[in-house]
Design a protein around this motif. Sequence first.
Motif, PDB file in Angstrom:
ATOM      1  N   GLN A   1       0.821  -1.221   0.000  1.00 38.32           N
ATOM      2  CA  GLN A   1       0.000   0.000   0.000  1.00 38.32           C
ATOM      3  C   GLN A   1       0.852   1.268   0.000  1.00 38.32           C
ATOM      4  N   GLY A   2       2.172   1.119   0.021  1.00 40.74           N
ATOM      5  CA  GLY A   2       3.057   2.271   0.026  1.00 40.74           C
ATOM      6  C   GLY A   2       3.341   2.841   1.402  1.00 40.74           C
ATOM      7  N   LYS A   3       2.987   2.111   2.463  1.00 45.82           N
ATOM      8  CA  LYS A   3       3.285   2.555   3.824  1.00 45.82           C
ATOM      9  C   LYS A   3       4.756   2.255   4.132  1.00 45.82           C
ATOM     10  N   THR A   4       5.329   3.049   5.016  1.00 42.83           N
ATOM     11  CA  THR A   4       6.724   2.880   5.401  1.00 42.83           C
ATOM     12  C   THR A   4       6.798   2.327   6.815  1.00 42.83           C
ATOM     13  N   LEU A   5       7.661   1.320   7.022  1.00 42.06           N
ATOM     14  CA  LEU A   5       7.800   0.694   8.335  1.00 42.06           C
ATOM     15  C   LEU A   5       9.250   0.754   8.786  1.00 42.06           C
ATOM     16  N   LEU A   6       9.472   1.312   9.989  1.00 42.98           N
ATOM     17  CA  LEU A   6      10.782   1.307  10.621  1.00 42.98           C
ATOM     18  C   LEU A   6      10.678   0.468  11.887  1.00 42.98           C
ATOM     19  N   VAL A   7      11.460  -0.594  11.954  1.00 46.81           N
ATOM     20  CA  VAL A   7      11.351  -1.573  13.035  1.00 46.81           C
ATOM     21  C   VAL A   7      12.651  -1.633  13.828  1.00 46.81           C
ATOM     22  N   CYS A   8      12.595  -1.270  15.123  1.00 47.68           N
ATOM     23  CA  CYS A   8      13.735  -1.489  16.012  1.00 47.68           C
ATOM     24  C   CYS A   8      13.819  -2.978  16.304  1.00 47.68           C
ATOM     25  N   SER A   9      14.985  -3.566  16.094  1.00 55.53           N
ATOM     26  CA  SER A   9      15.073  -5.023  16.174  1.00 55.53           C
ATOM     27  C   SER A   9      16.359  -5.477  16.845  1.00 55.53           C
ATOM     28  N   HIS A  10      16.251  -6.586  17.592  1.00 54.66           N
ATOM     29  CA  HIS A  10      17.423  -7.281  18.123  1.00 54.66           C
ATOM     30  C   HIS A  10      17.551  -8.662  17.488  1.00 54.66           C
ATOM     31  N   GLU A  11      16.905  -8.855  16.355  1.00 50.36           N
ATOM     32  CA  GLU A  11      16.958 -10.146  15.670  1.00 50.36           C
ATOM     33  C   GLU A  11      18.336 -10.369  15.047  1.00 50.36           C
ATOM     34  N   TRP A  12      18.615 -11.646  14.773  1.00 50.08           N
ATOM     35  CA  TRP A  12      19.878 -12.003  14.138  1.00 50.08           C
ATOM     36  C   TRP A  12      19.624 -13.068  13.072  1.00 50.08           C
ATOM     37  N   GLY A  13      20.651 -13.314  12.277  1.00 48.10           N
ATOM     38  CA  GLY A  13      20.593 -14.411  11.315  1.00 48.10           C
ATOM     39  C   GLY A  13      19.560 -14.211  10.233  1.00 48.10           C
ATOM     40  N   GLU A  14      18.921 -15.305   9.840  1.00 50.74           N
ATOM     41  CA  GLU A  14      18.002 -15.307   8.704  1.00 50.74           C
ATOM     42  C   GLU A  14      16.809 -14.387   8.903  1.00 50.74           C
ATOM     43  N   ALA A  15      16.410 -14.137  10.147  1.00 49.05           N
ATOM     44  CA  ALA A  15      15.253 -13.270  10.399  1.00 49.05           C
ATOM     45  C   ALA A  15      15.454 -11.869   9.832  1.00 49.05           C
ATOM     46  N   LEU A  16      16.702 -11.426   9.727  1.00 50.17           N
ATOM     47  CA  LEU A  16      16.966 -10.087   9.222  1.00 50.17           C
ATOM     48  C   LEU A  16      16.717  -9.965   7.727  1.00 50.17           C
ATOM     49  N   ASN A  17      16.655 -11.097   7.041  1.00 52.15           N
ATOM     50  CA  ASN A  17      16.426 -11.059   5.596  1.00 52.15           C
ATOM     51  C   ASN A  17      15.000 -10.661   5.237  1.00 52.15           C
ATOM     52  N   ARG A  18      14.117 -10.566   6.228  1.00 46.71           N
ATOM     53  CA  ARG A  18      12.750 -10.125   5.944  1.00 46.71           C
ATOM     54  C   ARG A  18      12.700  -8.629   5.616  1.00 46.71           C
ATOM     55  N   TYR A  19      13.749  -7.882   5.991  1.00 45.49           N
ATOM     56  CA  TYR A  19      13.757  -6.440   5.776  1.00 45.49           C
ATOM     57  C   TYR A  19      14.296  -6.085   4.390  1.00 45.49           C
ATOM     58  N   ASP A  20      13.752  -5.012   3.818  1.00 46.33           N
ATOM     59  CA  ASP A  20      14.287  -4.513   2.559  1.00 46.33           C
ATOM     60  C   ASP A  20      15.685  -3.934   2.761  1.00 46.33           C
ATOM     61  N   ARG A  21      15.882  -3.339   3.937  1.00 46.75           N
ATOM     62  CA  ARG A  21      17.124  -2.627   4.212  1.00 46.75           C
ATOM     63  C   ARG A  21      17.366  -2.610   5.707  1.00 46.75           C
ATOM     64  N   LEU A  22      18.627  -2.539   6.102  1.00 43.25           N
ATOM     65  CA  LEU A  22      18.986  -2.418   7.509  1.00 43.25           C
ATOM     66  C   LEU A  22      19.751  -1.127   7.738  1.00 43.25           C
ATOM     67  N   LEU A  23      19.447  -0.494   8.872  1.00 45.42           N
ATOM     68  CA  LEU A  23      20.227   0.646   9.351  1.00 45.42           C
ATOM     69  C   LEU A  23      20.972   0.187  10.595  1.00 45.42           C
ATOM     70  N   LEU A  24      22.283   0.144  10.531  1.00 39.96           N
ATOM     71  CA  LEU A  24      23.109  -0.228  11.670  1.00 39.96           C
ATOM     72  C   LEU A  24      23.549   1.047  12.368  1.00 39.96           C
ATOM     73  N   LEU A  25      23.143   1.182  13.626  1.00 38.73           N
ATOM     74  CA  LEU A  25      23.322   2.434  14.358  1.00 38.73           C
ATOM     75  C   LEU A  25      24.153   2.222  15.609  1.00 38.73           C
ATOM     76  N   ASN A  26      25.065   3.109  15.856  1.00 37.64           N
ATOM     77  CA  ASN A  26      25.700   3.230  17.167  1.00 37.64           C
ATOM     78  C   ASN A  26      26.088   4.701  17.352  1.00 37.64           C
ATOM     79  N   ARG A  27      25.062   5.486  17.725  1.00 33.85           N
ATOM     80  CA  ARG A  27      25.150   6.936  17.893  1.00 33.85           C
ATOM     81  C   ARG A  27      25.287   7.666  16.557  1.00 33.85           C
ATOM     82  N   ARG A  28      25.661   6.960  15.535  1.00 30.19           N
ATOM     83  CA  ARG A  28      25.667   7.458  14.168  1.00 30.19           C
ATOM     84  C   ARG A  28      25.363   6.283  13.247  1.00 30.19           C
TER      85      ARG A  28
END
Length: 246
Positions: A182-209
């Motif tokens: 539907q064109g909605k945007t989803l930002l998900v805070c996650s502590h997942e690892w491994g194959e579960a991360l492949n569900r996302y179109d993109r990952l943002l890896l953050l550590n203060r920047r």
Amino acid sequence: MLTVQNLSVHYRGIEALTAVSLTLRPGEWVGLIGPNGAGKSTLVKAILGLTPYRGKILLNGAALKRQRSQVAYVPQRSQLDWDYPITAWNVVMMAQTRALGWGRSPNSKAKKLVSAALDRVEMLPLKNRSIGQLSGGQQQRVFLARALAQQPNLFLLDEPFSGIDKKTEAVMLSIFADLSQQGKTLLVCSHEWGEALNRYDRLLLLNRRVLANDTPQAVMTMENIQQAYGANIQALHNQNGMPFVC
């Protein structure tokens, strides 16, 4: 489209976020990952207007603070008071409070939206159940229904897959796929690892920047994870029992 430009946040002299810039496009499902204290929750609070910041946060080119109704937030279950005496129906109806005005009874349109949202998460039969009497997965679905009833363009979700059952996971994944179409945007805070991360179109890896912003395969490299987690990388490896590379 959500655009964050040169965002910085300071708490009592401590720099929680430094020069964070990112763009989330319509239909994208983006995972926000990083160690504890990396600033993930701070970024979400800044987008929601709950903490002071320097920089710009725009939604479709206009200041987001003037478009709060276009943003829905699903908090971590651990942040909520499950002993509060409120039904699933009334939790979801809270999404219509701003549109209706405080103290006003819900109209037929609001009731239809709430009913449809509860039905979408398969919780309509339990609409009159106290929220504290629901299972963890059912509680999570109710708060997702509240976000759906708001009819926003941007969804911010904090650990939505934490401690849920398989049925709830399947329901949520189906809804997220529909929202993306539907064109909605989803930002998900996650502590997942491994194959579960492949569900996302993109990952943002953050550590203060922002340390990395790309596909899961490109982000989840040992070099990036070492940069983000430093000395804690071996402990994380042992805890999750899997390599970091997707």
